[in-house]
Design an enzyme around this catalytic site. Structure first.
Site, PDB file in Angstrom:
ATOM      1  N   LYS A  38      -4.953 -10.464  -8.047  1.00 15.49           N
ATOM      2  CA  LYS A  38      -5.508 -11.547  -7.214  1.00 15.49           C
ATOM      3  C   LYS A  38      -4.415 -12.188  -6.350  1.00 15.49           C
ATOM      4  CE  LYS A  38      -4.875 -14.970 -10.837  1.00 15.49           C
ATOM      5  NZ  LYS A  38      -5.473 -15.560 -12.042  1.00 15.49           N
ATOM      6  N   ARG A 136     -13.328 -24.323 -17.518  1.00 15.88           N
ATOM      7  CA  ARG A 136     -13.268 -23.993 -16.103  1.00 15.88           C
ATOM      8  C   ARG A 136     -14.556 -23.250 -15.739  1.00 15.88           C
ATOM      9  NH1 ARG A 136      -8.016 -20.821 -13.750  1.00 15.88           N
ATOM     10  NH2 ARG A 136      -8.924 -19.079 -14.921  1.00 15.88           N
ATOM     11  N   TYR A 273      17.663 -31.646   9.476  1.00 19.84           N
ATOM     12  CA  TYR A 273      16.803 -32.835   9.571  1.00 19.84           C
ATOM     13  C   TYR A 273      17.184 -33.852   8.499  1.00 19.84           C
ATOM     14  CZ  TYR A 273      13.548 -29.995  12.363  1.00 19.84           C
ATOM     15  OH  TYR A 273      12.972 -29.227  13.321  1.00 19.84           O
ATOM     16  N   MET A 322      11.416 -25.196   8.804  1.00 22.26           N
ATOM     17  CA  MET A 322      10.239 -24.326   8.752  1.00 22.26           C
ATOM     18  C   MET A 322      10.609 -22.845   8.761  1.00 22.26           C
ATOM     19  SD  MET A 322       6.834 -24.273  11.132  1.00 22.26           S
ATOM     20  CE  MET A 322       6.272 -25.902  10.716  1.00 22.26           C
TER      21      MET A 322
HETATM   22  C1  PLP Z   1      -4.793 -15.035 -13.150  1.00 22.66           C
HETATM   23  C2  PLP Z   1      -5.529 -14.628 -14.349  1.00 22.66           C
HETATM   24  C3  PLP Z   1      -4.921 -13.758 -15.265  1.00 22.66           C
HETATM   25  C4  PLP Z   1      -3.490 -13.293 -15.162  1.00 22.66           C
HETATM   26  O1  PLP Z   1      -2.621 -14.328 -15.527  1.00 22.66           O
HETATM   27  P1  PLP Z   1      -1.065 -14.099 -15.766  1.00 22.66           P
HETATM   28  O2  PLP Z   1      -0.609 -15.286 -16.494  1.00 22.66           O
HETATM   29  O3  PLP Z   1      -0.437 -13.916 -14.430  1.00 22.66           O
HETATM   30  O4  PLP Z   1      -0.941 -12.848 -16.549  1.00 22.66           O
HETATM   31  C5  PLP Z   1      -5.690 -13.323 -16.331  1.00 22.66           C
HETATM   32  N1  PLP Z   1      -6.967 -13.719 -16.470  1.00 22.66           N
HETATM   33  C6  PLP Z   1      -7.572 -14.565 -15.610  1.00 22.66           C
HETATM   34  C7  PLP Z   1      -8.978 -14.981 -15.841  1.00 22.66           C
HETATM   35  C8  PLP Z   1      -6.869 -15.058 -14.540  1.00 22.66           C
HETATM   36  O5  PLP Z   1      -7.462 -15.910 -13.695  1.00 22.66           O
END
Ligand code: PLP
Length: 384
Positions: A38, A136, A273, A322
């Site tokens: 992701k 969640r 800056y 930046m």
């Molecule tokens: C992001 C995520 C993971 C992976 O998490 P890490 O700590 O990077 O291994 C696993 N399960 C879910 C549901 C996640 O959202």
């Protein structure tokens, strides 16, 4: 080091992914790995990471959204893809079209999918998310609210085929007594839900719960999958957090930029800056072509964090801008325009971690990595 046409770039060591996958596999035994890619694989490049993980034999990936899933499909990833988060109903058609697996974030949501499936004559693939304490997403299964009937109901839908069940740990990184008992209670709740489904004659499907710290601290749960993101990238959230195992991971990311200008300052002259750095003595400053819009957190400014110039650790001085920042290179001879500076990675035997940036920016490596900007080229290093 691979050079880029850009003035700042990352290098992704795809061979190190294979090493890290082996290390994870040693910890979890027969449990298979779901590669979490992701958020562009936390900034490392989702498609390249998914391809590298595919070469390691990984057969299922986790993403957060449908657009991330489609990007993988269109890039040629044929493996199973689980969307860990929410897909809005207006995109339900794409779930079926691309053969994706959707997380059931609630029972009501599963029923929406069912309605759509019935109206459009499609059967969706899904994993049931159960909420054992993260609060969640997921069908709630906690000590005082066990919504088992809802869970059972989603397994009985005609147009939603539930192929797996999973939950998530909020404190698997914490070895304190309270966190340990909380996580163990989550595991017990998860196992109980699975057993109750089986007792009803329902096949719960593939079970998975461990994120990276779940793997490090609870490696022998023996479920069907584990879900590492960070670990195959060769890092944890925070190097200072104690863990229950001692794996040997190799960070896959390094970050590089060029020197653009070198100049001498007289005592009393200031840099950047806000003029927060003032030369106390004649000081040689190199300007380097990377800034907060590339992902170098502005919060690390004026804290003495070092980068490697000719392999020598040199402090950043003044505010990070930046697109640029400045380094005190008084100690290094012959620094010139065009020289390559290492912000994260290894140069002449010296190492610089992403972790030191995260510490000074008051965050975790997950965030620092995922903030690496889109404009940074990700150069792939691969020999095997
Ligand atoms: C992001 C995520 C993971 C992976 O998490 P890490 O700590 O990077 O291994 C696993 N399960 C879910 C549901 C996640 O959202």
């Amino acid at each position: 080091m691979l050079e880029s046409y850009s003035r700042a770039w990352c290098e992704i060591d795809l061979d190190a992914i294979a090493h890290n996958v082996e290390e994870i596999q040693k910890l979890v035994g027969h449990t298979k790995i779901m590669g979490i890619v992701k958020a562009n694989a936390y900034g490392h490049g989702a498609l390249a990471c998914a391809q590298a993980l595919t070469r390691c034999g990984i057969e299922i990936f986790g993403v957060s959204s449908i657009d991330e899933a489609i990007e993988l499909r269109e890039g040629g990833i044929e493996a199973d893809i689980l969307i860990l988060g929410y897909t809005p109903p207006r995109h339900f058609d794409k779930l079926a079209e691309y053969g994706l697996i959707q997380s059931l974030v609630s029972c009501a949501y599963a029923k929406k999918l069912e309605q759509y499936g019935e109206a459009n004559d499609v059967v969706f693939r899904a994993h049931a998310k159960i909420d054992t304490g993260m609060n969640r997403t997921g069908i709630v299964y906690q000590p005082d609210h066990k919504h088992f009937d809802e869970l059972k109901d989603v397994y009985r839908l005609d147009h939603v085929r539930v192929e797996g069940i999973f939950s998530h740990f909020p404190v698997s990184d914490d070895l304190g007594e309270d966190a340990l008992s909380f996580t163990k209670r989550q595991i017990a709740l998860f196992d109980e839900a699975v057993e109750r489904l089986r007792a009803e004659g329902i096949d719960p499907g593939a079970r998975h719960i461990q994120n990276s710290y779940g793997i490090l601290n609870y490696h022998d749960l023996g479920y069907d999958y584990c879900r590492p993101g960070l670990l195959y990238m060769g890092v944890t959230s925070d190097d200072a957090i104690e863990i229950n195992s001692a794996p040997d991971f190799i960070p896959i990311l390094s970050v590089w930029a060029n020197v653009s200008v070198v100049k001498w300052l007289k005592p009393g002259e200031t840099v950047s800056y806000g003029r927060h750095f003032k030369a106390e003595k004649p000081t040689k400053i190199a300007t380097i072509s990377i800034g907060y819009a590339d992902g170098l957190p502005r919060l690390v400014s004026n804290q003495g964090v070092q980068v490697l110039v000719h392999g020598v650790p040199c402090p950043l001085v003044g505010n990070v801008c930046m697109d640029q920042c400045m380094v005190d290179v008084t100690a290094v001879e012959n620094v010139q325009e065009g020289d390559v500076v290492c912000l994260v990675g290894e140069q002449n035997g010296h190492k610089m971690t992403i972790d030191r940036l995260s510490r000074l920016a008051h965050t975790i490596n997950n965030e620092t990595l995922s903030q690496i900007a889109a404009r940074m080229p990700r150069l792939k290093k691969r020999e095997q």
